[in-house]
Design a protein around this motif. Structure first.
Motif, short mmCIF file in Angstrom:
data_model
loop_
_atom_site.label_atom_id
_atom_site.label_comp_id
_atom_site.label_asym_id
_atom_site.label_seq_id
_atom_site.Cartn_x
_atom_site.Cartn_y
_atom_site.Cartn_z
N ASP A 275 -11.45 -0.07 6.71
CA ASP A 275 -11.00 -0.13 8.10
C ASP A 275 -9.49 0.06 8.23
N GLN A 276 -8.92 0.87 7.34
CA GLN A 276 -7.53 1.26 7.42
C GLN A 276 -7.45 2.78 7.28
N THR A 277 -6.42 3.38 7.85
CA THR A 277 -6.24 4.81 7.71
C THR A 277 -5.61 5.13 6.35
N ALA A 278 -5.67 6.39 5.98
CA ALA A 278 -5.05 6.82 4.73
C ALA A 278 -3.55 6.54 4.77
N LYS A 279 -2.91 6.82 5.90
CA LYS A 279 -1.48 6.61 6.04
C LYS A 279 -1.13 5.13 5.91
N GLN A 280 -1.96 4.24 6.45
CA GLN A 280 -1.70 2.81 6.34
C GLN A 280 -1.72 2.36 4.88
N LEU A 281 -2.64 2.91 4.10
CA LEU A 281 -2.73 2.56 2.68
C LEU A 281 -1.52 3.09 1.90
N LEU B 99 -5.59 5.60 -6.67
CA LEU B 99 -4.85 5.88 -7.89
C LEU B 99 -3.81 6.97 -7.65
N SER B 100 -4.15 7.95 -6.82
CA SER B 100 -3.20 9.02 -6.50
C SER B 100 -1.98 8.47 -5.77
N ILE B 101 -2.20 7.49 -4.89
CA ILE B 101 -1.08 6.87 -4.19
C ILE B 101 -0.10 6.28 -5.20
N GLU B 102 -0.62 5.54 -6.16
CA GLU B 102 0.24 4.89 -7.15
C GLU B 102 1.02 5.91 -7.97
N GLU B 103 0.41 7.06 -8.21
CA GLU B 103 1.05 8.09 -9.05
C GLU B 103 2.01 8.98 -8.27
N LYS B 104 1.72 9.23 -6.98
CA LYS B 104 2.44 10.28 -6.25
C LYS B 104 3.25 9.80 -5.06
N PHE B 105 3.29 8.49 -4.79
CA PHE B 105 3.90 8.06 -3.53
C PHE B 105 5.40 8.33 -3.48
N THR B 106 6.05 8.48 -4.62
CA THR B 106 7.48 8.81 -4.59
C THR B 106 7.70 10.28 -4.25
N GLN B 107 6.65 11.08 -4.37
CA GLN B 107 6.75 12.51 -4.08
C GLN B 107 6.35 12.83 -2.65
N THR B 108 5.35 12.13 -2.14
CA THR B 108 4.92 12.38 -0.77
C THR B 108 4.24 11.15 -0.20
N ARG B 109 4.46 10.92 1.10
CA ARG B 109 3.78 9.84 1.81
C ARG B 109 2.94 10.41 2.95
N LEU C 208 12.47 6.23 -4.59
CA LEU C 208 11.15 6.31 -3.96
C LEU C 208 11.02 7.51 -3.03
N GLY C 209 11.98 8.41 -3.09
CA GLY C 209 11.84 9.67 -2.37
C GLY C 209 12.36 9.69 -0.95
N PHE C 210 13.15 8.69 -0.56
CA PHE C 210 13.76 8.67 0.77
C PHE C 210 15.16 9.29 0.66
N ASP C 211 15.38 10.40 1.32
CA ASP C 211 16.69 11.05 1.29
C ASP C 211 17.68 10.39 2.25
N ASP C 212 17.15 9.72 3.26
CA ASP C 212 17.96 9.12 4.32
C ASP C 212 17.87 7.60 4.20
N HIS D 162 1.34 0.58 0.07
CA HIS D 162 1.78 0.63 -1.32
C HIS D 162 3.29 0.84 -1.41
N THR D 163 3.83 1.69 -0.55
CA THR D 163 5.27 1.95 -0.56
C THR D 163 6.05 0.68 -0.27
N ILE D 164 5.63 -0.06 0.74
CA ILE D 164 6.31 -1.32 1.08
C ILE D 164 6.20 -2.32 -0.07
N LEU D 165 5.03 -2.40 -0.68
CA LEU D 165 4.85 -3.33 -1.79
C LEU D 165 5.77 -2.98 -2.96
N GLU D 166 5.90 -1.70 -3.25
CA GLU D 166 6.75 -1.28 -4.36
C GLU D 166 8.23 -1.52 -4.04
#
Length: 294
Positions: free
Chosen positions: A231-237, A196-206, A264-268, A241-245
């Protein structure tokens, strides 16, 4: 799937759902109301509620987040809030559609002790369609009938509806393979909080370490939990979600690449393009063109 641009975000507006937070609707009634829709349900659209579809007759497929999933008689289809889906209106299967608000789920978790409803659509092994056994089919039929009866004006009882729907969730959870069934209640709750935190905060930090801080656990503990759960890392999850969005915004909102990158928080922007291509083997523009052609 063709003509996927400018697809609406859909809010459910049926009277019953405003009262109790859940509505059971015959698919035949849904088909008869298609002419009243201000969008085409057979085209991808994003929903802001949870949608469950129970197939009692027929077979076909349901489109969920850029994947086509087949179903048959006895199938139960799960569509999470914010997912993109589309109905199969060619085969027009028979059955029930159950629409549920997030507030209704929250009230269940507050009032009734049931297994957590974990939004595991971010997990790569998650399958949104499964087929019920004969005994579970009988249980499902009976509970849906009672939920429908409990929503009539003469019998309206929010707590009874919560109890009946909770019973349905528990019955489905027992038979459906879950990524979190082997976790303790504490572990499942923490994993649920992370998703749930990923869905709420992924634009702020990955950064996975930032999410570990939010959950008041170590980075190592968060990774161990994710590996244990799916069987996935936190970073993979987070990246999944970022790719899906990104895909959703490219197709549904028809947004420009630069616009999505900044939102989505990408400056570059070049890094954003490389990030997307690393995970999909396509640039955002190529993905958009490919989606239009299929």
């Amino acid at each position: 799937m063709k003509n996927m641009e400018n697809v609406p975000n859909v809010e459910f507006r049926a009277p019953n759902i405003q009262k109790s937070g859940v509505e059971v609707l015959d698919l035949d009634i849904f088909y008869n109301k298609l002419s009243q829709c201000n969008f085409d349900p057979s085209k991808p659209h994003r929903i802001n509620y949870f949608c469950f579809i129970y197939i009692t007759q027929g077979q076909g497929g349901h489109f969920i987040d850029f994947q086509y999933h087949t179903f048959q008689k006895g199938s139960f289809i799960f569509v999470n809030k914010n997912q993109v889906h589309a109905f199969d209106l060619d085969s027009r299967p028979q059955g029930k559609m159950i629409n549920v608000t997030e507030a209704f789920f929250d009230s269940i978790l507050t009032n009734i002790r049931i297994p957590l409803f974990t939004p595991t659509h971010l997990v790569s092994s998650y399958l949104p369609v499964f087929t019920l056994s004969d005994s579970l089919t009988e249980t499902c039929d009976a509970l849906l009938l009672e939920i429908d009866r409990a929503q009539t004006p003469a019998n309206s009882d929010p707590l009874l509806i919560q109890l009946l729907f909770s019973s349905l969730l528990v019955a489905l959870a027992r038979e459906r393979k879950s990524n979190t069934e082997h976790l303790s209640e504490t572990q499942a709750m923490r994993f649920n909080q992370f998703l749930l935190s990923i869905e709420e905060k992924f634009t702020q930090t990955r950064e996975a370490s930032a999410y570990a801080e939010m959950l008041h656990i170590s980075y190592k503990s968060l990774n161990q939990l994710c590996k244990l759960a799916c069987d996935q890392t936190a970073k993979q999850l987070i990246d999944a979600h970022t790719i899906l969005e990104i895909k959703r915004r490219l197709i549904i909102d028809n947004s420009q690449v630069q616009e999505i990158a900044y939102e989505l928080g990408f400056d570059d922007v070049p890094y954003f393009v490389r990030f997307f291509k690393r995970h999909t083997l396509l640039t955002p523009s190529q993905f958009k063109e490919y989606s239009k052609a299929n």
